[in-house]
Design an enzyme around this catalytic site. Structure first.
Site, mmCIF file in Angstrom:
data_model
loop_
_atom_site.group_PDB
_atom_site.id
_atom_site.type_symbol
_atom_site.label_atom_id
_atom_site.label_comp_id
_atom_site.label_asym_id
_atom_site.label_seq_id
_atom_site.Cartn_x
_atom_site.Cartn_y
_atom_site.Cartn_z
ATOM 1 N N GLU A 55 15.586 29.176 10.301
ATOM 2 C CA GLU A 55 15.673 29.028 8.748
ATOM 3 C C GLU A 55 15.467 27.715 8.506
ATOM 4 O O GLU A 55 15.912 27.582 7.020
ATOM 5 C CB GLU A 55 15.847 29.958 8.023
ATOM 6 C CG GLU A 55 16.511 31.744 8.292
ATOM 7 C CD GLU A 55 14.771 31.737 8.862
ATOM 8 O OE1 GLU A 55 13.790 31.578 8.029
ATOM 9 O OE2 GLU A 55 14.806 33.518 9.570
ATOM 10 N N GLY A 56 15.554 26.761 9.057
ATOM 11 C CA GLY A 56 15.022 24.755 8.528
ATOM 12 C C GLY A 56 16.387 24.880 9.470
ATOM 13 O O GLY A 56 17.012 25.110 9.262
#
Length: 596
Positions: free
Chosen positions: A442-443
């Site tokens: 998610e980054g």
């Protein structure tokens, strides 16, 4: 194996005493979110986490999910499917979803502790329902009416789960490079073709259908990120009337063999002309996908908190029982052959580090939850906008700091066990391995830092920062003469002013050299996180002092806050020095001089 007990006393303190959730929910019109109902939800969530999910944590790690190459099907670890059935039966999948789609309509905030408890009990299992909430939000905000009607109800009631299909073998962060294509069909649907990797819960045996949200390019798409569209592409075809048809032409090609979260399924997904429907406007897919991603980022931050809490509980119990040498000040337990290791300063340093970061992070996460509720339900448009701006600013701080601290915390907790932490039997090494993924998916932390420094600060002229600093200043003004927090007021004011000054300094240098944004971003992120937690620790002490909690609870909050301000907050000094050094120390060396 490690054990887990839901920290309900601290969760309730954070919700009710610090954040004043009861009054806020009443103000926002949540008529069913009374103290009695919320407490019942927390009690039942704790029971489910402790008795159903936690016992499966070791099983998931030891057995893992298995993949059948001949069929492309995945079998989850023993007990996972039954636990998911209980989760659905208990109504947990729709706890905070709108009643319009079959949800219970409780505040988003109450979903925060639920997610923390699930992640602490069994992170790998928690990944299966994790992205369904984000899929619901993306379809609710960007989908067509028929898509909301057809897909949201089974996602909300848990019959189906959702995924987020972004990454491809040749591109991760730079989605402008993606190659998956979408060709229009005569019936208004699209044929999706391409390969996606690292897809959490892309295939499993928990539900009858899986709803994939897939980024792809239309034939007339412009190059780069401006040419990406979003498509809803189910495992089994779904007609516009909601009827489920034949198996779609998509399949799991393999599952990854991972360092941790082995019970969770991380899939390679192959789409071979699979039927999908456009979500939102053509070439506007990133906007819709970021709705889902921002939800997921806050959820991953909670994974760091949950793992930290479980690690702390086990390290604390071990430190109280393990006998090892005598206290430097003399025997503290003369009736025993040695003192328990909790008497030793270095063990206390590790335990207090974890405790202070966990309890401070919990407030940061719950505060983000309240902001989402305000942004979605306040009757005041200006208040909704302020809340949305502030939660956007806090999201990269929450995701990155809570996960990086999760790694630090699980390693501290393992260290308390000495060599016993490194072996399998105590379960501590699993927590450390599981924590490692949270800073990546998610980054990554670097992406969160760039998001905070670039999109959330430079591009907005510091709008979110100004709102948070106003909140800090309001607290300082209200407590200037409060003896309970007098010792924290001056350092908090000093750090708030320094934070504003560092921000101005970075932006001024960036006007001359764009590399300054990237060079400062990592240190700016953590500087921000430590100051945010300082604010929440000061508020915790004030709230505890005014609460009905016993003296031991109040003293523990005060002493933990003192530790945080004395031992953790000074980390900002190193981050500030690094920020002020500018881009030159990072960018001066030519690539070839890094070595062969």
């Amino acid at each position: 194996m490690s054990t887990y007990k839901a920290p309900l006393t601290d969760i309730r303190f954070a919700l009710y005493d610090v954040l004043g959730a009861e009054a806020l929910f009443a103000q926002l019109g949540y008529t069913d979110a009374t103290r009695d109902i919320l407490d019942a939800v927390l009690d039942e969530a704790a029971r489910f986490a402790e008795t159903v999910l936690a016992p499966l944590n070791g099983v998931g790690d030891e057995v893992g999910s298995t993949f059948d190459k001949s069929t492309g099907e995945v079998t989850t670890p023993p007990g996972f499917k039954a636990a998911y059935g209980q989760f659905v039966e208990g109504g947990w999948t729709g706890l905070t979803a709108s009643p319009d789609f079959g949800g219970q309509g409780l505040p988003h905030t109450i979903g925060v502790p639920l997610n923390e408890l699930v992640n602490a009990a069994n992170l790998a299992w928690g990944n299966f329902p994790l992205l369904s909430h984000g899929a619901v939000e993306a379809l609710k905000q960007h989908g067509q009416d028929w898509q909301r009607e057809v897909f949201l109800k089974p996602l909300v009631d848990g019959r189906w789960t959702g995924t987020m299909c972004l990454t491809e073998p040749h591109c991760g962060t730079d989605l402008g490079l993606l190659k998956t294509r979408a060709e229009p069909n005569e019936d208004g649907s699209y044929a999706i073709t391409g390969t996606k990797i690292f897809i959490t819960a892309g295939e499993h045996d928990l539900t009858d259908n899986i709803v994939h949200l897939v980024l792809a390019r239309l034939p007339d798409a412009p190059a780069g990120a401006k040419g990406i569209s979003l498509f809803v592409t189910p495992k089994f075809k779904v007609a516009r009337d909601g009827s489920v048809g034949e198996r779609n032409t998509l399949r799991c090609g393999s599952i990854e063999h991972k360092m941790g979260i082995k019970g969770s399924v991380t899939c390679v997904m192959n789409f071979d002309g699979a039927q999908g429907y456009l979500v939102g406007q053509p070439h506007k897919g990133l906007q819709a996908m970021f709705t889902m991603m921002n939800t997921a980022r806050l959820g991953v931050g909670l994974q760091g908190i949950g793992l930290s809490e479980r690690a702390y509980q086990n390290a604390l119990a071990y430190a109280r029982d393990r006998l090892q040498t005598r206290s430097l000040a003399g025997a503290k337990f003369p009736d025993k052959p040695a003192d328990p290791i909790i008497v030793h300063p270095d063990v206390r340093r590790m335990l207090l580090t974890v405790k202070s970061l966990v309890e401070g992070s919990r407030l940061l996460a719950l505060h983000a939850g309240t902001l989402i509720d305000v942004a979605n339900h306040s009757a005041d448009a200006a208040e909704r906008e302020r809340a949305d701006t502030l939660v956007s600013f806090l999201t990269p701080i929450s995701k990155a700091c809570q996960t990086e601290w999760g790694i630090e915390n699980t390693y501290h907790a393992l260290q308390c066990f000495g060599g016993h932490g490194y072996i399998h039997e105590h379960g501590m090494e699993q927590l450390a391995r599981d924590a490692r993924i949270t800073t990546l998916y998610e980054g990554t932390t670097g992406i969160q830092a760039l998001d905070l420094m670039g999109r959330k600060t430079a591009s907005t002229q510091g709008a979110g920062l100004k709102l948070f600093l106003a909140q800090v200043e309001a607290f300082i003004g209200a407590n200037e003469n409060n003896p309970a927090v007098a010792e924290f007021i001056a350092p908090l004011r000093e750090k708030a002013a320094e934070w504003a000054g560092l921000t101005r300094s970075i932006l001024q240098r960036a006007a001359q050299d764009p590399e300054e944004i990237g060079a400062a971003s990592h240190d700016y992120l953590f500087y921000s996180g430590y100051v945010v937690l300082a604010y929440w620790w000061a508020r915790s002490v004030a709230a505890a002092d005014a609460s009905s909690h016993g003296e031991a609870f109040k003293q523990a909050k005060l002493e933990t806050a003192r530790f945080y301000f004395a031992r953790i907050l000074p980390r900002t000094l190193a981050h500030a020095a690094a920020i002020e050094s500018g881009a030159a120390p990072l960018m001066a060396m030519a690539a070839e001089r890094f070595g062969d």
